[in-house]
Design a protein around this motif. Structure first.
Motif, PDB file in Angstrom:
ATOM      1  N   THR A  18      -7.333  -0.617  -8.738  1.00 40.35           N
ATOM      2  CA  THR A  18      -7.359  -0.239  -7.379  1.00 40.35           C
ATOM      3  C   THR A  18      -6.686  -1.281  -6.700  1.00 40.35           C
ATOM      4  OG1 THR A  18      -9.561   1.201  -7.943  1.00 40.35           O
ATOM      5  CG2 THR A  18      -8.791   0.516  -5.624  1.00 40.35           C
ATOM      6  N   ILE A  19      -7.047  -2.474  -6.964  1.00 42.02           N
ATOM      7  CA  ILE A  19      -6.555  -3.713  -6.048  1.00 42.02           C
ATOM      8  C   ILE A  19      -4.968  -3.851  -6.253  1.00 42.02           C
ATOM      9  CG2 ILE A  19      -6.630  -6.175  -5.871  1.00 42.02           C
ATOM     10  CD1 ILE A  19      -9.913  -5.954  -6.333  1.00 42.02           C
ATOM     11  N   PHE A  20      -4.672  -3.659  -7.631  1.00 40.65           N
ATOM     12  CA  PHE A  20      -3.428  -3.680  -8.018  1.00 40.65           C
ATOM     13  C   PHE A  20      -2.341  -2.670  -7.370  1.00 40.65           C
ATOM     14  CE2 PHE A  20       0.090  -2.554 -10.892  1.00 40.65           C
ATOM     15  CZ  PHE A  20       0.754  -3.748 -10.953  1.00 40.65           C
ATOM     16  N   GLU A  21      -2.931  -1.540  -7.375  1.00 36.19           N
ATOM     17  CA  GLU A  21      -2.066  -0.501  -6.714  1.00 36.19           C
ATOM     18  C   GLU A  21      -2.164  -0.632  -5.132  1.00 36.19           C
ATOM     19  OE1 GLU A  21      -3.739   3.238  -7.777  1.00 36.19           O
ATOM     20  OE2 GLU A  21      -3.271   2.858  -9.894  1.00 36.19           O
ATOM     21  N   PHE A  22      -3.271  -1.184  -4.499  1.00 32.55           N
ATOM     22  CA  PHE A  22      -3.317  -1.548  -3.101  1.00 32.55           C
ATOM     23  C   PHE A  22      -2.021  -2.440  -2.757  1.00 32.55           C
ATOM     24  CE2 PHE A  22      -4.340  -4.918   0.201  1.00 32.55           C
ATOM     25  CZ  PHE A  22      -4.347  -4.047   1.288  1.00 32.55           C
ATOM     26  N   GLY A  23      -1.870  -3.587  -3.691  1.00 31.46           N
ATOM     27  CA  GLY A  23      -0.863  -4.571  -3.471  1.00 31.46           C
ATOM     28  C   GLY A  23       0.473  -4.109  -3.790  1.00 31.46           C
ATOM     29  N   GLN A  24       0.764  -3.079  -4.550  1.00 33.05           N
ATOM     30  CA  GLN A  24       1.851  -2.405  -4.744  1.00 33.05           C
ATOM     31  C   GLN A  24       2.278  -1.596  -3.443  1.00 33.05           C
ATOM     32  OE1 GLN A  24       4.193  -2.322  -7.894  1.00 33.05           O
ATOM     33  NE2 GLN A  24       2.764  -4.134  -7.731  1.00 33.05           N
ATOM     34  N   LYS A  25       1.375  -1.038  -2.605  1.00 32.35           N
ATOM     35  CA  LYS A  25       1.657  -0.523  -1.361  1.00 32.35           C
ATOM     36  C   LYS A  25       1.944  -1.407  -0.329  1.00 32.35           C
ATOM     37  CE  LYS A  25      -1.190   3.761  -2.500  1.00 32.35           C
ATOM     38  NZ  LYS A  25      -2.459   4.461  -2.349  1.00 32.35           N
ATOM     39  N   ARG A  26       0.945  -2.602  -0.306  1.00 36.92           N
ATOM     40  CA  ARG A  26       1.237  -3.566   0.728  1.00 36.92           C
ATOM     41  C   ARG A  26       2.503  -4.094   0.696  1.00 36.92           C
ATOM     42  NH1 ARG A  26       0.280  -4.790   5.651  1.00 36.92           N
ATOM     43  NH2 ARG A  26      -0.063  -7.113   6.137  1.00 36.92           N
ATOM     44  N   ALA A  27       3.020  -4.441  -0.539  1.00 45.06           N
ATOM     45  CA  ALA A  27       4.356  -5.019  -0.961  1.00 45.06           C
ATOM     46  C   ALA A  27       5.502  -4.216  -0.278  1.00 45.06           C
ATOM     47  CB  ALA A  27       4.858  -5.254  -2.337  1.00 45.06           C
ATOM     48  N   ALA A  28       5.144  -2.832  -0.470  1.00 48.14           N
ATOM     49  CA  ALA A  28       6.428  -2.091   0.431  1.00 48.14           C
ATOM     50  C   ALA A  28       6.337  -2.019   1.684  1.00 48.14           C
ATOM     51  CB  ALA A  28       6.123  -0.507  -0.104  1.00 48.14           C
ATOM     52  N   GLU A  29       5.179  -2.585   2.340  1.00 51.17           N
ATOM     53  CA  GLU A  29       5.212  -2.657   3.624  1.00 51.17           C
ATOM     54  C   GLU A  29       5.794  -3.993   4.430  1.00 51.17           C
ATOM     55  OE1 GLU A  29       1.036   0.266   3.873  1.00 51.17           O
ATOM     56  OE2 GLU A  29       0.943  -1.926   4.397  1.00 51.17           O
ATOM     57  N   VAL A  30       5.384  -5.154   3.663  1.00 50.01           N
ATOM     58  CA  VAL A  30       5.574  -6.369   4.225  1.00 50.01           C
ATOM     59  C   VAL A  30       6.352  -7.119   3.328  1.00 50.01           C
ATOM     60  CG1 VAL A  30       3.233  -6.358   5.221  1.00 50.01           C
ATOM     61  CG2 VAL A  30       3.343  -7.516   2.984  1.00 50.01           C
ATOM     62  N   GLY A  31       6.909  -6.722   2.042  1.00 48.10           N
ATOM     63  CA  GLY A  31       7.610  -7.339   1.185  1.00 48.10           C
ATOM     64  C   GLY A  31       6.855  -8.255   0.205  1.00 48.10           C
ATOM     65  N   ALA A  32       7.330  -7.947  -0.981  1.00 45.71           N
ATOM     66  CA  ALA A  32       6.463  -8.306  -2.200  1.00 45.71           C
ATOM     67  C   ALA A  32       6.307  -9.810  -2.310  1.00 45.71           C
ATOM     68  CB  ALA A  32       7.300  -8.167  -3.720  1.00 45.71           C
ATOM     69  N   GLU A  33       7.445 -10.650  -1.558  1.00 46.75           N
ATOM     70  CA  GLU A  33       7.184 -12.149  -1.427  1.00 46.75           C
ATOM     71  C   GLU A  33       5.919 -12.630  -0.585  1.00 46.75           C
ATOM     72  OE1 GLU A  33      10.117 -10.801   1.810  1.00 46.75           O
ATOM     73  OE2 GLU A  33       9.546 -10.161  -0.370  1.00 46.75           O
ATOM     74  N   ASN A  34       5.415 -11.593   0.208  1.00 46.53           N
ATOM     75  CA  ASN A  34       4.507 -11.932   1.059  1.00 46.53           C
ATOM     76  C   ASN A  34       3.134 -11.533   0.517  1.00 46.53           C
ATOM     77  OD1 ASN A  34       6.117 -13.131   3.356  1.00 46.53           O
ATOM     78  ND2 ASN A  34       6.926 -11.116   3.623  1.00 46.53           N
ATOM     79  N   VAL A  35       2.931 -11.036  -0.448  1.00 49.09           N
ATOM     80  CA  VAL A  35       1.730 -10.390  -1.095  1.00 49.09           C
ATOM     81  C   VAL A  35       1.459 -11.318  -2.431  1.00 49.09           C
ATOM     82  CG1 VAL A  35       0.581  -8.604  -2.087  1.00 49.09           C
ATOM     83  CG2 VAL A  35       1.857  -8.108  -0.522  1.00 49.09           C
ATOM     84  N   PHE A  36       0.212 -11.788  -2.282  1.00 51.54           N
ATOM     85  CA  PHE A  36      -0.145 -12.770  -3.476  1.00 51.54           C
ATOM     86  C   PHE A  36      -1.163 -12.132  -4.314  1.00 51.54           C
ATOM     87  CE2 PHE A  36       1.261 -14.988   0.399  1.00 51.54           C
ATOM     88  CZ  PHE A  36       2.440 -15.561   0.200  1.00 51.54           C
ATOM     89  N   ASP A  37      -0.502 -11.538  -5.405  1.00 51.15           N
ATOM     90  CA  ASP A  37      -1.350 -10.738  -6.281  1.00 51.15           C
ATOM     91  C   ASP A  37      -2.168 -11.560  -7.543  1.00 51.15           C
ATOM     92  OD1 ASP A  37      -2.463  -8.602  -7.731  1.00 51.15           O
ATOM     93  OD2 ASP A  37      -0.820  -7.319  -7.808  1.00 51.15           O
ATOM     94  N   PHE A  38      -3.330 -11.754  -7.337  1.00 47.06           N
ATOM     95  CA  PHE A  38      -3.968 -12.410  -8.588  1.00 47.06           C
ATOM     96  C   PHE A  38      -4.924 -11.442  -9.248  1.00 47.06           C
ATOM     97  CE2 PHE A  38      -2.893 -15.839  -5.243  1.00 47.06           C
ATOM     98  CZ  PHE A  38      -2.312 -16.623  -6.011  1.00 47.06           C
ATOM     99  N   SER A  39      -4.455 -10.141  -9.154  1.00 45.80           N
ATOM    100  CA  SER A  39      -5.580  -9.234  -9.802  1.00 45.80           C
ATOM    101  C   SER A  39      -5.504  -8.791 -11.196  1.00 45.80           C
ATOM    102  CB  SER A  39      -5.267  -7.793  -8.972  1.00 45.80           C
ATOM    103  OG  SER A  39      -4.129  -7.273  -9.116  1.00 45.80           O
ATOM    104  N   LEU A  40      -4.169  -8.572 -11.610  1.00 42.91           N
ATOM    105  CA  LEU A  40      -3.866  -8.252 -13.117  1.00 42.91           C
ATOM    106  C   LEU A  40      -3.326  -9.250 -13.946  1.00 42.91           C
ATOM    107  CD1 LEU A  40      -4.162  -5.210 -14.387  1.00 42.91           C
ATOM    108  CD2 LEU A  40      -1.715  -5.062 -13.921  1.00 42.91           C
ATOM    109  N   GLY A  41      -4.407  -9.226 -15.133  1.00 39.53           N
ATOM    110  CA  GLY A  41      -3.807 -10.236 -16.139  1.00 39.53           C
ATOM    111  C   GLY A  41      -2.600  -9.881 -16.958  1.00 39.53           C
TER     112      GLY A  41
END
Length: 398
Positions: A18-41
């Protein structure tokens, strides 16, 4: 109309996903370089060139019917012999191909093993913090998961708590070292103490108690740590392994189960593993990837980036006031949250585009997991966000 249990499992996503998918949506909004995804191994180290070269060579030159056709359920005999020879060379294990059963990754390995061992009333013990899917896997096989609380000063085994958890219903103790999510590695001294405890309990109960060694992170260790070969220290050990992390092949789903001859009633255990795989519709492990790992056995990927990332994130967070046990392996940091409610802490972290996983999912509330299998620059750029997050708690307390 449908199984409510299966419907619940199928529609309730894991917190991590769920957190990983939130990150994907957030990346589309603000750019992947501005999202720091430490959720998925998910390993950020590419599969090594020798894996690609082996796969391409096999696809170009081997008989297509052998590459893409069914194999026997335990896996290609030549593959199992090659992997067994490597285990014997590296660890001194007295195994041959007949001791290995090829699987579609570590999840399949542990699930098949749980299914093979479970009888009515059986309990499987895990030590917090633990991989959350253990509960799903054990309960789906008709067993009960018993959780030993975490020893949070070092995330080693609390032997007093473990001894209290052992009972006549205990079928196995699950050992995940290097550990997801703490990064702890159990020393040989620790495993010997565990082995002594279980042997005494076996005598008391009158039946075997197994160690299920879940070892997908076996090759990812640092700071001088080493992972003991548990079957050499305890006869009733079943090893579950995957190449997802050591060769960066999580999506290819290839691994194996090792049942050593020393395990009580080896033939019946191996037969039950074959039966469990059949019931779980595990026809055979992917044929191409059986051939690839056999071709590449004995070679090692460069995983040193994980050690550098561990130091970078650990040093950065502890300098900001986070409390954390330094990891010895795997690629996870497991610090204490800045408030008792770890889920609330992780929700607040999302306001700073930091994607972290609550520790309660791993049986250890009050902590959070950060997977540092990311590019080093992601960690470097995230530290100012962690600083802002930490300052937000200081402003509340002032």
């Amino acid at each position: 109309m449908v199984s409510e249990e299966m419907y619940t499992l199928g529609t309730k996503k894991s917190t991590i996903r769920t957190i990983f998918e939130f990150g994907q949506k957030r990346a589309a909004e603000v750019g992947a370089e501005n999202v720091f995804d430490f959720s998925l191994g998910n390993p950020n180290v590419p599969a090594p060139d020798f894996i690609r070269d082996a796969a391409v060579d096999i696809l170009r030159h081997d008989d297509p019917t052998a590459v893409h056709g069914y194999t026997i359920a335990p896996g290609k005999p030549a593959v199992r012999e090659a992997l067994a020879a490597d285990l014997k060379r590296r660890f001194g294990m007295d195994v041959t191909g007949k001791n290995l059963f090829m699987t579609a990754g570590a999840a399949a390995s542990v699930t098949i093993t749980f299914k093979a061992l479970t009888e009515p009333g059986d309990e499987f013990i895990t030590i917090a913090p633990f991989f959350p899917e253990y509960r799903v896997f054990v309960e789906a096989c008709g067993g009960k998961l018993v959780v030993v609380p975490a020893k949070t000063d070092d995330f080693q085994i609390d032997f007093a708590a473990l001894e209290r958890a052992l009972s006549t219903r205990t079928k196995a103790v699950i050992i995940n070292s290097p550990n997801n999510p703490s990064g702890a590695v159990y020393s040989e001294t620790t495993i010997r103490r565990l082995a002594d405890l279980l042997r005494a309990k076996e005598q008391e109960c009158g039946h075997p108690i197994f160690i299920i060694a879940d070892e997908p992170y076996r090759e990812i260790v640092y700071d001088g740590a080493s992972v003991p070969c548990i079957p050499l220290l305890y006869d009733n050990t079943i090893v579950c392994y995957s190449y997802s992390k050591s060769f960066s092949l999580p999506g290819e789903r290839i691994g194996y189960i090792v049942v050593p001859d020393s395990a009580a009633d080896f033939a019946r255990i191996y037969g039950a593993i074959a039966g469990a795989a059949r019931v779980l519709t595990h026809v055979n492990a992917p044929s191409l990837w059986q051939l690839v790992v056999a071709r590449c056995v004995g070679q090692a990927a460069d995983l040193s980036i994980y050690e550098r990332n561990a130091a970078l994130l650990y040093d950065g967070l502890t300098a900001l006031g986070f409390s954390c046990v330094r990891p010895q392996g795997a690629f996870y940091l497991f610090p204490q949250a800045l408030e008792p409610d770890d889920a609330a802490f992780c929700r607040r972290a999302q306001e700073y585009d930091l994607l972290l996983v609550p520790g309660r999912d791993f049986g250890c509330p009050g902590y959070f997991r950060a997977a540092y299998c990311v590019r080093s620059e992601v960690i470097e750029k995230s530290l100012p966000r962690f600083e802002e997050l930490a300052k937000s708690y200081k402003s509340i307390s002032e």
